[in-house]
Design a protein around this motif. Structure first.
Motif, PDB file in Angstrom:
ATOM      1  N   LEU A  86       2.715  15.082 -11.438  1.00 24.96           N
ATOM      2  CA  LEU A  86       3.353  15.310 -12.742  1.00 24.96           C
ATOM      3  C   LEU A  86       2.421  15.161 -13.927  1.00 24.96           C
ATOM      4  CD1 LEU A  86       6.698  13.414 -12.116  1.00 24.96           C
ATOM      5  CD2 LEU A  86       6.297  15.866 -11.969  1.00 24.96           C
ATOM      6  N   ASP A  87       1.270  14.515 -13.702  1.00 25.89           N
ATOM      7  CA  ASP A  87       0.345  14.302 -14.818  1.00 25.89           C
ATOM      8  C   ASP A  87      -0.135  15.639 -15.372  1.00 25.89           C
ATOM      9  OD1 ASP A  87      -0.964  12.802 -16.610  1.00 25.89           O
ATOM     10  OD2 ASP A  87      -2.725  12.438 -15.359  1.00 25.89           O
ATOM     11  N   GLU A 124       0.833  -1.218   0.000  1.00 24.72           N
ATOM     12  CA  GLU A 124       0.000   0.000   0.000  1.00 24.72           C
ATOM     13  C   GLU A 124       0.862   1.260   0.000  1.00 24.72           C
ATOM     14  OE1 GLU A 124      -3.463   1.934   2.791  1.00 24.72           O
ATOM     15  OE2 GLU A 124      -2.864  -0.135   3.111  1.00 24.72           O
ATOM     16  N   LYS A 125       2.083   1.160   0.674  1.00 24.04           N
ATOM     17  CA  LYS A 125       2.986   2.313   0.763  1.00 24.04           C
ATOM     18  C   LYS A 125       3.510   2.713  -0.623  1.00 24.04           C
ATOM     19  CE  LYS A 125       7.101   3.828   3.285  1.00 24.04           C
ATOM     20  NZ  LYS A 125       8.212   3.387   4.134  1.00 24.04           N
ATOM     21  N   GLU A 126       3.888   1.654  -1.400  1.00 23.13           N
ATOM     22  CA  GLU A 126       4.421   1.907  -2.743  1.00 23.13           C
ATOM     23  C   GLU A 126       3.339   2.513  -3.650  1.00 23.13           C
ATOM     24  OE1 GLU A 126       5.736  -2.034  -3.512  1.00 23.13           O
ATOM     25  OE2 GLU A 126       7.860  -1.500  -3.396  1.00 23.13           O
ATOM     26  N   ASP A 148       3.425   6.098  -5.832  1.00 20.08           N
ATOM     27  CA  ASP A 148       3.081   6.167  -7.266  1.00 20.08           C
ATOM     28  C   ASP A 148       2.019   7.219  -7.524  1.00 20.08           C
ATOM     29  OD1 ASP A 148       4.836   4.240  -7.721  1.00 20.08           O
ATOM     30  OD2 ASP A 148       3.374   2.645  -8.192  1.00 20.08           O
ATOM     31  N   ASN A 149       0.983   7.181  -6.706  1.00 17.47           N
ATOM     32  CA  ASN A 149      -0.122   8.131  -6.881  1.00 17.47           C
ATOM     33  C   ASN A 149       0.341   9.565  -6.669  1.00 17.47           C
ATOM     34  OD1 ASN A 149      -1.907   6.106  -7.467  1.00 17.47           O
ATOM     35  ND2 ASN A 149      -2.544   5.830  -5.326  1.00 17.47           N
ATOM     36  N   LEU A 150       1.296   9.733  -5.716  1.00 16.01           N
ATOM     37  CA  LEU A 150       1.814  11.074  -5.436  1.00 16.01           C
ATOM     38  C   LEU A 150       2.485  11.669  -6.676  1.00 16.01           C
ATOM     39  CD1 LEU A 150       2.547  13.304  -3.297  1.00 16.01           C
ATOM     40  CD2 LEU A 150       4.706  12.070  -2.986  1.00 16.01           C
ATOM     41  N   PHE A 151       3.368  10.872  -7.297  1.00 18.27           N
ATOM     42  CA  PHE A 151       4.067  11.363  -8.489  1.00 18.27           C
ATOM     43  C   PHE A 151       3.125  11.512  -9.679  1.00 18.27           C
ATOM     44  CE2 PHE A 151       7.818  10.309  -6.086  1.00 18.27           C
ATOM     45  CZ  PHE A 151       8.754  11.234  -6.528  1.00 18.27           C
TER      46      PHE A 151
END
Lengths: 503, 184
Positions: A16-17, A3-5, A9-12
């Motif tokens: 950046l999207d 869940e941490k990973e 991923d969602n943060l970046f």
């Protein structure tokens, strides 16, 4: 994945999207330099490239006219081909022939009247076409120049010979000038001594051409009308002494009207749809035969020296079925006459026995007496054998514009219907040969042969062809009954000719 | 307006209306190209005529692998080259290069915004045929010297030399020296 990973991923992804930073200045410059590689464009190149590469320039109207004229017949062909099912009858040659006859007759008042009327009508039609916007293509302006030089040797006192005079008069006539007259006239016209006169015709034509294609629902479904006003300047130059400098100005209009006639619905429906065709043919048949299995040379010798090949007439009704555009099969029925011309002239010696009476010791007794006698055989004969045959052939057609070439290969089977004449028979006694009447009973009723032929089919009309077909037929079976010692095979070659009708 | 496919099919069937449509669609661009490669308007008209005749006659051989306009353009360029090869013997008198000085590599043509396209065309047309062809093929069509050499049947070095001379002449025609003097 933990869940941490996923959170990282969602943060970046969220941050950046959709981020679209501007590229640093100079990157494209560097990139374009790299792309150019060895290529080295000068600023002068860039100036001309930027201003000229997207430039457009409208060509003059006459260029399309020249291209259209250059496409020539294909232009017309294109029109006709696009009208599937239409029968076209362009009567150009009729108009051209009429114009030629009219133009030949220079002194005819009717000709002048016709030229005037057609010229006026042509000009009116041309102007109307332009006025009504019916003119589908741009006008074409052309200037043609032709030059004809004719040298004429003039001897003292006149023209050298009648042929030269004739040529000169023809030329002068064409130029619209006066003909050379008699020697007396020429005396005044030409130099006193030997001289050369040079006649030259320079013709310049300014042609304005155009045409219109209009579709209508009248009987003529397509009308092509073209008008050709011609402005012609002619000038004649010759030697100064002859004083023949002439100049002519002419304005003439030629009008051409051609129509494309639509066939009736019935004809259109059936036109060239049937794969069948029927042909009526006749042939000159040159038949000859080969002999096999004769036990005596004498027999072969007599036949080979006495019998000659004979040319006979045969007839055929042939049905052809087109399997595809090129392949076809054909069958039918043929009346085939074969035979030979015989001039027999030979002698045979035969032994005979008779009873001869003798008085032996006063007693009359009959005793057998053997003797040999010679017999002359002289007879001329026309031997003929008629067969009714059914041929089966397979062919390929090479199509050309006006004709087609059709090589075929096949077999034929026939029955003997008649046999007449005199034939050389071989008796069971090998020392005897004699003449006998040809009998059907001594012939094989069946005849099977192989055929090859090459037909040339000339297109005479939409449905009618004229066929010329050289052929060779090779019999595969004995034409005599099998219990005879000799085997006889008939072969024939010839030319079939006739008419073929496409159904 | 007909699509490219319809134009192709119509021209293969030799439909005169479609042929005319194709001509109308591409004539202006191709005539501009012919003008660049020719020394006069009349020569350009002849080349355009010959080029389109070849287009109509060989349209069945177009394989649809490249753009249709590119194919027509290539035929036009080939017509220009053919005309050049046919008349090569007439081009003995070349422009005297010495009259135009040396090429300034640092030269940046500016201030020519008011210069008309016809003026630039006029300059290109005034170039000697060999120079004009090399300049067009290199600067405007993007061919390299090796390709140009093969097209014109000359060496790569000759192509480079002719390009350089063409640029010199154009630079001179653009009035570079006068322009520079005025600026200084």
């Amino acid at each position: 994945m933990s869940e941490k990973e996923n959170n990282i991923d969602n943060l970046f992804k969220g941050g950046l999207d959709g981020h679209k930073p501007d590229a640093p200045e100079g990157v494209w410059g560097k990139l374009s330099e790299d792309l150019k590689g060895e290529r080295n464009f000068h600023p002068v190149d860039d100036l001309f490239y930027d201003r000229l590469i997207t430039n457009e320039a409208k060509p003059p109207l006459n260029v399309w006219g020249r291209i259209r004229n250059g496409l020539g017949n294909r232009f017309d062909a294109g029109i006709y081909n696009s009208l599937d099912g239409f029968e076209h009858t362009p009567p150009n040659w009729i108009w051209q022939s009429l114009a030629f006859i009219l133009l030949l007759n220079r002194r005819n008042r009717i000709r002048r009247a016709v030229v005037f009327v057609t010229g006026t009508l042509g000009m009116l039609a041309f102007i109307s076409l332009l006025q009504w916007g019916l003119y589908s293509t741009v006008p074409s302006f052309e200037v043609n120049e032709t030059k004809e030089v004719h040298k004429l040797k003039v001897m003292k006192g006149g023209v050298a010979n009648s042929r030269q005079l004739e040529k000169s008069n023809t030329l002068m006539h064409a130029l619209g000038g006066n003909e050379f007259g008699s020697k007396a006239n020429n005396k005044n016209k030409f130099a006193k001594n030997k001289d050369k006169i040079r006649l030259a015709k320079v013709e310049r034509q300014l042609m304005v051409t155009g045409g219109n294609l209009a579709e209508s629902k009248s009987e003529l479904d397509l009308i092509a009308l073209s008008a050709y006003p011609i402005f012609r300047l002619q000038s004649t130059a010759s030697s100064p002494n002859a004083n023949l400098q002439t100049t002519h100005f002419r304005l003439r209009t030629n009008v051409r009207l051609s129509g494309v006639k639509a066939p009736s619905a019935k004809r259109a429906k059936t036109a060239t749809t049937s794969p069948w065709s029927i042909a009526f043919l006749a042939s000159a048949n040159h038949s000859f035969r080969s002999l096999k299995g004769a036990p005596r040379n004498e027999y072969l010798l007599i036949r080979n020296s006495s019998e000659k090949a004979k040319t006979t007439l045969s007839y055929a009704l042939r049905l052809k079925y087109n399997l595809s555009n090129h392949l076809f099969v054909s069958t039918g029925i043929s009346i085939v006459n074969r035979g030979e011309k015989a001039e027999y002239d030979f002698k045979t010696q035969q032994e005979a026995q008779t009873m001869v009476g003798f008085y032996i010791n006063g007693v009359y007794e009959l005793k057998p007496y053997k003797y040999t006698f010679t017999q002359d055989h002289k007879q001329n004969a026309e031997n003929s054998y008629a067969y009714m045959e059914v041929p089966m052939a397979f062919g390929y057609r090479f199509d050309y514009r006006y004709f087609s070439i059709q090589p075929t290969i096949g077999v034929s089977a026939g029955v003997l219907t008649a046999a007449n004449g005199t034939n050389l028979t071989m008796e069971l006694n090998p020392s005897l040969v004699s003449l006998d009447e040809v009998k059907k009973q001594s012939m094989n009723r069946l005849n099977v042969g192989g055929n090859i032929s090459v037909a040339v089919s000339v297109n005479m009309g939409k449905k009618l062809n004229f066929l010329v077909e050289p052929f060779y037929n090779h019999s595969l079976n004995n034409s005599l009954i099998n219990n005879m010692d000799v085997k006889q095979y008939f072969h024939s070659k010839g030319i079939l000719a006739g008419l073929e009708w496409k159904l | 307006m007909l699509s490219e496919q319809e134009l192709l099919e119509g021209c293969i069937r030799e439909n005169p209306r479609v042929q005319e449509q194709l001509y109308k669609q591409y004539a202006s661009r191709m005539f501009a190209l012919c003008l660049r490669y020719s020394s006069s308007r009349m020569e350009a008209e002849d080349t355009l005529h010959e080029g389109f005749m070849r287009v109509f006659q060989s349209i069945g051989r177009y394989t649809s692998t490249g753009s249709f306009e590119g194919w027509i353009k290539r035929i036009m360029i080939n017509s220009c080259l053919k005309k050049y090869h046919a008349n090569k013997h007439m081009y003995l008198k070349q422009t005297n290069i010495e009259d135009f000085g040396q090429l300034n590599e640092e030269y940046h043509p500016t201030g020519y915004d008011k210069l008309q396209v016809t003026d630039l065309l006029d300059m290109v047309q005034k170039l000697a045929p060999g120079f004009r062809l090399v300049f067009n093929l290199y600067a405007l069509e993007g061919y390299n010297h090796k390709e140009i050499g093969e097209m014109l049947d000359i060496s790569e070095g000759t192509s480079k030399s002719q390009l350089s001379r063409a640029r010199q002449i154009l630079q001179k025609m653009l009035g570079y020296e006068k322009h520079q003097t005025t600026d200084v």
